[in-house]
Enzyme design. Structure first.
Site, PDB file in Angstrom:
ATOM      1  N   SER A 133       0.832  -1.202   0.000  1.00 49.53           N
ATOM      2  CA  SER A 133       0.000   0.000   0.000  1.00 49.53           C
ATOM      3  C   SER A 133       0.868   1.254   0.000  1.00 49.53           C
ATOM      4  O   SER A 133       0.499   2.275  -0.590  1.00 49.53           O
ATOM      5  CB  SER A 133      -0.930   0.001   1.220  1.00 49.53           C
ATOM      6  OG  SER A 133      -1.858  -1.068   1.148  1.00 49.53           O
ATOM      7  N   GLU A 365      -4.809  -3.912  -6.648  1.00 48.11           N
ATOM      8  CA  GLU A 365      -4.912  -2.528  -7.144  1.00 48.11           C
ATOM      9  C   GLU A 365      -5.397  -1.585  -6.043  1.00 48.11           C
ATOM     10  O   GLU A 365      -6.152  -0.638  -6.274  1.00 48.11           O
ATOM     11  CB  GLU A 365      -5.785  -2.439  -8.396  1.00 48.11           C
ATOM     12  CG  GLU A 365      -5.111  -3.107  -9.577  1.00 48.11           C
ATOM     13  CD  GLU A 365      -5.546  -2.572 -10.927  1.00 48.11           C
ATOM     14  OE1 GLU A 365      -5.932  -1.393 -11.006  1.00 48.11           O
ATOM     15  OE2 GLU A 365      -5.489  -3.348 -11.885  1.00 48.11           O
TER      16      GLU A 365
END
Length: 384
Positions: A133, A365
């Site tokens: 992240s 994603e």
């Protein structure tokens, strides 16, 4: 460009064409790809023969030139049949979007026609073992050496790694300045020093290989730099604004496949002398599944329209569509397994596979927790 509340005849025709290909050539191999973990080459061949393997590539590069909504529909329909196979068009868009957004005309002309012709797939290398992240914390380095760059590092969770011929790789070119020191490059599978780890043993999407990509003194020409030095991270984030729409499309495709299978089952399964579809409890579950799926699809198509126009609020809509659609897919596939009872828990029916496949759409994603941060920041800025 198109009416969000009524698909154009062209978009409807694309859906019909993709569904026909997928019903005939993709769906029959979905269980085998899941069971064996083998890349679905039959699906790639079928999609390539129909020009659905990379529909987003513009016509000027030999592609089909599909708009963002049409591309989403393609991915949705492939995912309805096989989630692993839907990563063929989805990841081709993910890998090439940095070129479309930022590359020189020469670099686009060098690689995009190859993808359009089906000569090789394109993967996206952003994440690392210690930079998920927090992608800006990457440590992969690219050092300038006269008219070349030398890359060293490890990329993790790379979809279709080892199968793709081409890779968009993000690496630090100027240490110490954070995201502004990251650049993007095209790396080829055939480049000396490129190698791959063993395929990850995953819960779902088993037919799409996920591997580490190792870069060991990979020396590439400087003209494979995508955009200007230091612009790579901005390109990566702009790319994800667009491609989160494709993950939303994948999620609604999986959910649609689960709902279709559920509807067929409850109309055939009889208990207490009648089809279980006649029971109000079952009908309420079906209604909720359909309602959520419809809402997710409308949000995804709205996001696709903004992707096509590159609207200022795309960041919010892309995150919202990906987050909502993936949460919906997880809920619908879980309910679908429940509707089939014990059968839903077996590999004799596709629901357990769909449930496992749906989970990753909440993670890759950008996790859905990250998507909520993205949306909140956009709201606080007053963009929405």
């Amino acid at each position: 460009m198109f009416d969000l509340y009524q698909l154009s005849e062209e978009h409807k025709a694309i859906r019909e064409a993709v569904r026909e290909v997928c019903d005939a050539k993709v769906a029959p191999n979905a269980a085998h790809a899941d069971e064996t973990g083998e890349f679905p080459q039959v699906s790639l061949d079928a999609l390539r023969a129909s020009d659905f393997h990379a529909p987003h590539v513009p016509e000027e590069y030999g592609g089909a030139g599909a708009d963002a909504l049409a591309t989403a529909i393609v991915i949705e329909e492939v995912a309805r049949a096989c989630a692993s196979s839907s990563l063929i068009p989805a990841v081709n868009k993910l890998g090439t979007m940095p070129l479309l957004l930022s590359a020189s005309a020469e670099l686009k002309q060098r690689y995009l026609p190859k993808v359009a012709a089906g000569e090789g797939m394109f993967s996206y290398c952003l994440s690392e073992p210690e930079a998920g992240s927090d992608a800006a914390a990457m440590t992969t380095r690219a050092v300038r050496d006269e008219d070349h760059y030398v890359l060293n590092g490890v990329k993790r969770w790379i979809t279709n790694a080892g199968v793709s011929e081409y890779y968009t790789v993000f690496a630090v070119t100027e240490p110490g300045v954070g995201a502004k020191g990251i650049s993007a490059f095209v790396v080829e599978k055939a480049d000396a020093g490129v190698s791959f780890g063993a395929p990850e043993r995953k819960l779902g999407i088993k037919g799409s290989p996920t591997r580490e990509v190792y870069l060991d003194n990979v020396r590439i020409p400087a003209d494979r730099l995508i955009g200007a030095p230091g612009t790579g991270f901005a390109t990566a984030m702009r790319t994800l604004d667009h491609t989160r729409v494709t993950i939303a499309a994948q999620a609604i495709g999986i959910a649609q496949g689960a709902l279709d299978a559920s509807l067929a089952y409850v109309k055939e399964r009889r208990q207490f002398g009648k089809p279980i579809a006649d029971f109000q409890g079952v009908q309420f579950m079906l209604a909720d599944m359909g309602m959520r799926l419809t809402a997710a699809r409308e949000l995804t198509y709205a996001a696709a329209a903004r992707s096509e126009r590159d609207d200022a609020d795309l960041t919010y809509y892309g995150a919202a569509a990906k987050c909502f659609a993936s949460d919906v897919a997880m809920a619908i596939t879980t309910d679908a397994v429940q509707l089939l009872g014990g059968y839903g828990y077996t590999k004799d029916f596709p629901l357990e596979r769909m449930m496992r496949d749906a989970k990753i759409t909440q993670i890759y994603e950008g996790t859905n927790q990250v998507q909520r941060i993205v949306m909140a920041r956009q709201l606080l800025k007053g963009i929405i």
